[in-house]
Structure formats: structure tokens, C-alpha cells
Scaffold this active site. Structure first.
Site, PDB file in Angstrom:
ATOM      1  N   ASP A 249       3.806  28.086  52.692  1.00 40.77           N
ATOM      2  CA  ASP A 249       2.949  29.265  52.874  1.00 40.77           C
ATOM      3  C   ASP A 249       1.969  29.045  54.029  1.00 40.77           C
ATOM      4  OD1 ASP A 249       2.031  31.871  51.774  1.00 40.77           O
ATOM      5  OD2 ASP A 249       0.169  30.776  51.440  1.00 40.77           O
TER       6      ASP A 249
ATOM      7  N   LYS B  94       1.027  24.736  48.685  1.00 40.64           N
ATOM      8  CA  LYS B  94       1.564  24.355  49.996  1.00 40.64           C
ATOM      9  C   LYS B  94       2.999  24.824  50.193  1.00 40.64           C
ATOM     10  CE  LYS B  94      -0.800  20.564  51.851  1.00 40.64           C
ATOM     11  NZ  LYS B  94      -0.711  19.212  52.375  1.00 40.64           N
ATOM     12  N   GLU B  95       3.602  25.389  49.149  1.00 40.50           N
ATOM     13  CA  GLU B  95       5.000  25.822  49.290  1.00 40.50           C
ATOM     14  C   GLU B  95       5.068  27.354  49.215  1.00 40.50           C
ATOM     15  OE1 GLU B  95       7.875  23.247  47.306  1.00 40.50           O
ATOM     16  OE2 GLU B  95       6.398  21.654  47.192  1.00 40.50           O
ATOM     17  N   MET B  96       5.350  27.909  48.057  1.00 39.23           N
ATOM     18  CA  MET B  96       5.438  29.369  48.000  1.00 39.23           C
ATOM     19  C   MET B  96       4.064  30.012  47.722  1.00 39.23           C
ATOM     20  SD  MET B  96       9.143  29.305  46.102  1.00 39.23           S
ATOM     21  CE  MET B  96       9.674  31.015  46.126  1.00 39.23           C
TER      22      MET B  96
END
Lengths: 329, 329
Positions: free
Chosen positions: B79, B121-123
Site C-alpha cells: 500500500d 505495509k501490504e494491502m
């Protein structure tokens, strides 16, 4: 200027009605694929994230074939998460457009396809690196030989193949197409009422032809100003003419239920609100809630069969393939 | 500690040879799909960018089924283009792993699937927003009713469906599987020599079973230190034990030709370099260039049939669907 544009709109209605004696919207026919090898190569390149600097963004990232050929964002996400300047138009039925991009700056799909690859705010790559990338993989090279007769790989051939694939992305068999073909039961009474409003109150002046749009440029805010924070100038950016400010290509309304958010600035998420805004700023009319609902019911009949896509398997990189640079400046 | 680990490795070799009298690598069988509706729903959710805060990142973004189930980046893009902490492992044949993630912190695919959705930190989403999103669309609700008997939608069912899809992502019929099945012509003489090196010089100590890996944890840098800038601590992050520092799940070598760059830090792009590094730091051996080339030839025979995926068509958002927030903090 407003008066001129209005006259242009009216003459478009008349001209269109002459051209299509029956209906201002034409049935979309399924595509006949004549060069399946080129279409398959184009599909691979359409899904190829290595055409971007980061190795992360492909054509399908912003023109997602799972979601109506758009990213369903107000403006797109580009290299290093840069915010795009304008709403991503759908790739579905895009070959019916008189030109590509909102401002028509690319004459066709092939010319369009080269744009985002080299745009620093989109895929952030260069055409030369895209060519080097594709040419580095035997799995691509052998396809170019088969399709083009030799292994010359350049941006012209890359975009030619992408465009060949994109030309197959039509959406036939919508309920409205079935209705046009004579099936009176294919759409609801509300949708029929909505279509009558659409025809009789002026919407078809701009939204006509097989794609229900894409046949002309028109000023956004024809009768009343359209308020937006988006700085896009429309055709003015292409022609340099002040009169072309806020003049955009009329978007297709095919699959409009899937291609939210609406307008070049992606500011409106509801189809009812989009209809009300358009009737107001383009036609100077105020639809009743019932009329709006009927137009929306009609618009939802424009969703056709979505392209049946088998996910391509891409060839592995080689030692010659440029490395992705997702975090490098 | 090194001595203990080496003993562990050797006992694994011996144990494995007892268990599989013939070969330490087992043939992968095609998956029999018993619940096609759930698999289809799981596929939709796997390709669903609205499970991310931005509306842009799906499971398939980093575990791309066009490219070996990985993103082919050293570490992933999350993200707002945040740099991920570790190399994305392949989703292909992931159900054969004893646990999920490099450090094994998720016990199975279902538990794994919930991780990236809610990882900032991902989706960058939340499970609650993911549930609200899915539940907002009739096109999803009716599938949950059909599959689960009622329209209750929660993260358990969402990840159950995703896992059901991921369990189908196996890659049978590799040349090496055909060789194991008795077809002596299925792989080259070099590949056979490479397999002998792989068996006789210690590689199979860790890379064994149907997935040629994923059956155990092992220290990276068993004999000599593995130098990396990546701060990942491996199993220590799960167990808290200093002895588990740099101990990672042994990755699968199935489709290894497609799943570059290699190692948990994604630091190595060449299969030959990866083989040389592993033989050196894990086994204390120096392969000759010919031996390395033979092992690489063997490893390339582990590429199987890639999953045949028809791109799902996702249902349109409704007024109840949370709006994507790609550029909001």
C-alpha cells in the site's frame, strides 16, 4: 461558445437520426478473431508487468478486465504510487472510439498503447527498455517470428499486438442489444421508459453509435459549468485552442454500471448522481427522481458479456532482461 | 549450533530415505476439485483489489499467476508503494508447505490469507472493512449462501474460500514428474546428472517431498554465514529463541525457473548463482561450473503445468461498498 456547442449537439442529433433511421444506438457484434496468434501475444503483453519500470504495473493494472476494463479509482495509481491526472477510461469497446484518451491525443489503440509505458507517472519505462525486455525472452521472440515473419521487435510491433488484443475486448449480448434485436422482454418497462427519456431529452445527442459514446468530442459543462478540481484541459491540450478547454471525448456508456467512478475526474460514484449531473450541466434539465431511476435502469441494460480471458503464462526473464527498479528513483 | 543443525540435516536425509525407499522427491498429482463453487468464489476473492485499502492490490498482485505465483521482485510493493520486508514466496504448490510465510507464522493457507489483507505495509485494509466490502455486493452474497448455506460473511469464510482456490494451484506434469513416473526421455542427460548431484551432495536433505521443499525449517547459512542486508530474523520472530535466528522454512523448488529472484531477501537473480551460494553456505561445497550447470538443468525440469485460470469477472460495487482510499493517509 455555449450556443455554438449546443448547435453542434443538436446537429449531431439530427445527423445521427438521418444516418440511423431506426435507433441512434447500434447493436455491438461479437468480434471475429482473424489472427489468434497476434491476439494471444497482445494478451501476454497486456498482462506483462515487465513493461513497467517497477516490474509491477501492466496494462491490466489500470484497465482491469475483472472490473469492467477500469481500475475503479477516481484517478489511477502509477509508478511509485504517483497519482494519475485523470480517470482511466475503459478498454472495453475502446476500438469504437473516434480516438483514444479523454482528449483524443492518440489516433488509435496502437498509438495509445505506447503512451502509458513511457509516461513517467504511469508505467515509468521507456520504449527502448520495453523492447529490450521483450526481446530478451525466447518465449516472446519465437512468437514475433511466427506472427511477423522475423524476430524484429520494436515498439511498433509491441503496440500492434496489444492493439490487436484490445480490439477483441467488445461486450456483445447486453440486454439492450437483445432488445434492439427485437426481444421486447429483454429489458424492463422502466428501462424502456429510461431509453425514451435518453432519446427524447437529448442524451443521444452525444451518446450514440455502437458504443453509446465515443463518436465525438463535447464540452463538459455545455449549458452550466461543471465544477471540478481536476486541472485537465481536454482537447485544448491537443489543439491549443481556448475554445477546446473542457472539451472531452464523449465516453462510452457500454458497461457503465461497471466503470464507476464517473466523469473525467472520477468524482461521482453513483449512476443516479451522474445522470442528474449530466442532465443538468449538459442539457439544462432537471429529471424527476422517477425519470432518473428509469434512465439508470436503461443504462444498466448496457452491460454486455465480459471478455472471457484465460490468464496468460508469461515467459521467464533471462540474464539479458532488464531488472525491475521498483524502489530506485 | 552449527553442528546440531548439520546433524539435523543428516538425520533428515536418512529419515527421508527410509520413508521414500525410491526417491526423495515425490510426483505431484493434479488436484481433484470437490467444491467448484467455493474454488470459484476463492478465485474471485484472490483477484479482488477491493480487499485492499487502495482498491488496487489483490492477492494476485504479489502472487501473480501469470509469473509463477510471485511478483518477481526482491521484495514486494505494498500500500502506497511501501517496500515489503521479504521476498514473496510462490503460491504455487503452497499447500504442500508445513506452514506459511518464510517464518512459518501461519499454520495453513487460510491463516496466511488473512495476513496481507490487514498488514499496513501490504494491502493496508482491515478484516472488518474486507467483510463489509464483500458483504456489500449481491454478487458475492448469493455465492456465500450457495456455498455455506447462509449469507453470513466473515473473514473466516473469506479466507476459507481463498484457501480453497489456492489449494488448486498445483503444477503437475513437470518433465521431472514424468521422469519419476518412468519416462527416461523426459529429462536430459545433464538434468539426470544434476539430479544425482542434488541427491548425493546433500541438497535433498532439505529440498525433498512433493514440493521439493517446504517440509522443514532450516538455518540459512548453515555451514558458512549468509550475508544479507535483509533484517528478517526467521523463526526467531515466531519462537523468540535466539537459536531460531535466520532459520527459515525451506522453500519449494517446484517452478524455480519462474520464481526468481531467490532467497528470502530476493538478492540473487541467477539460478546458477543461487545453486553456488546454497552449495557453499549450506553444504560447504564448491560445485564445478559443469556441476552447477547440471544442477540448474535438473532444477529447470521442475517447471510443471501452470494453473489454467479464467480471469474472474467481479461484481460491481454498490452504494454500501467502502470507497477505495488510494491516496489518503
Amino acid at each position: 461558445m455555449k450556443y455554438q456547442a449546443l448547435m453542434l449537439a443538436l446537429s449531431a442529433i439530427i445527423g445521427n437520426q438521418v444516418a440511423n433511421a431506426a435507433e441512434p444506438i447500434e447493436i455491438i457484434q461479437p468480434v471475429k478473431i482473424t489472427d489468434p496468434d497476434k491476439v494471444e501475444l497482445g494478451k501476454m503483453l497486456y498482462f506483462e508487468p515487465r513493461l513497467s519500470k517497477s516490474g509491477f504495473i501492466s496494462c491490466n493494472s489500470c484497465h482491469n478486465l475483472s472490473t469492467g476494463g477500469v481500475d475503479a479509482l477516481s484517478t489511477s495509481i502509477g509508478d511509485r504510487w504517483q497519482q494519475g491526472p485523470i480517470n482511466a477510461p475503459t478498454v472495453l469497446n475502446a476500438d469504437f472510439m473516434l480516438a483514444q484518451f479523454w482528449d483524443g491525443r492518440a489516433k488509435d489503440l496502437q498509438e495509445q498503447a505506447g503512451g502509458p509505458i513511457a509516461n513517467p507517472k504511469e508505467m515509468g519505462f521507456t520504449h527502448q527498455l520495453a523492447v529490450t525486455t521483450v526481446a530478451s525472452m525466447p518465449g516472446y521472440r519465437e512468437r514475433f517470428v511466427k506472427i511477423y515473419g522475423n524476430d524484429k521487435i520494436d515498439i511498433t510491433r509491441i503496440t500492434d499486438a496489444i492493439a490487436a488484443f484490445e480490439k477483441t475486448l467488445v461486450t456483445p449480448n447486453s440486454p439492450f442489444d437483445k432488445y434492439l434485436a427485437g426481444d421486447q422482454q429483454a429489458i424492463s418497462t422502466d428501462a424502456k421508459a429510461g431509453y425514451n427519456i435518453f432519446k427524447n431529452r437529448g442524451c443521444v445527442a452525444c451518446h450514440n453509435g455502437p458504443a453509446v459514446g465515443g463518436t465525438m468530442y463535447m464540452k463538459m459543462g455545455l449549458i452550466k459549468p461543471f465544477h471540478t478540481n481536476n486541472p485537465a484541459e481536454g482537447r485544448k491540450a491537443v489543439t491549443g485552442k481556448e475554445a477546446d478547454k473542457m472539451v472531452f471525448k464523449v465516453p462510452t456508456l457500454r458497461n457503465i454500471e461497471l466503470t464507476y467512478p464517473y466523469f473525467h475526474d472520477g468524482s461521482v460514484w453513483s449512476l443516479a448522481e451522474a445522470v442528474n449531473t449530466m442532465s443538468n450541466v449538459q442539457l439544462g434539465q432537471q429529471f424527476t427522481p422517477e425519470e432518473t431511476a428509469q434512465v439508470v435502469a436503461f443504462l444498466k441494460t448496457l452491460t454486455g458479456d465480459q471478455p472471457h480471458i484465460t490468464l496468460p503464462i508469461l515467459p521467464p526473464s533471462t540474464a539479458e532482461t532488464p531488472k525491475p527498479q521498483p524502489f530506485e528513483q
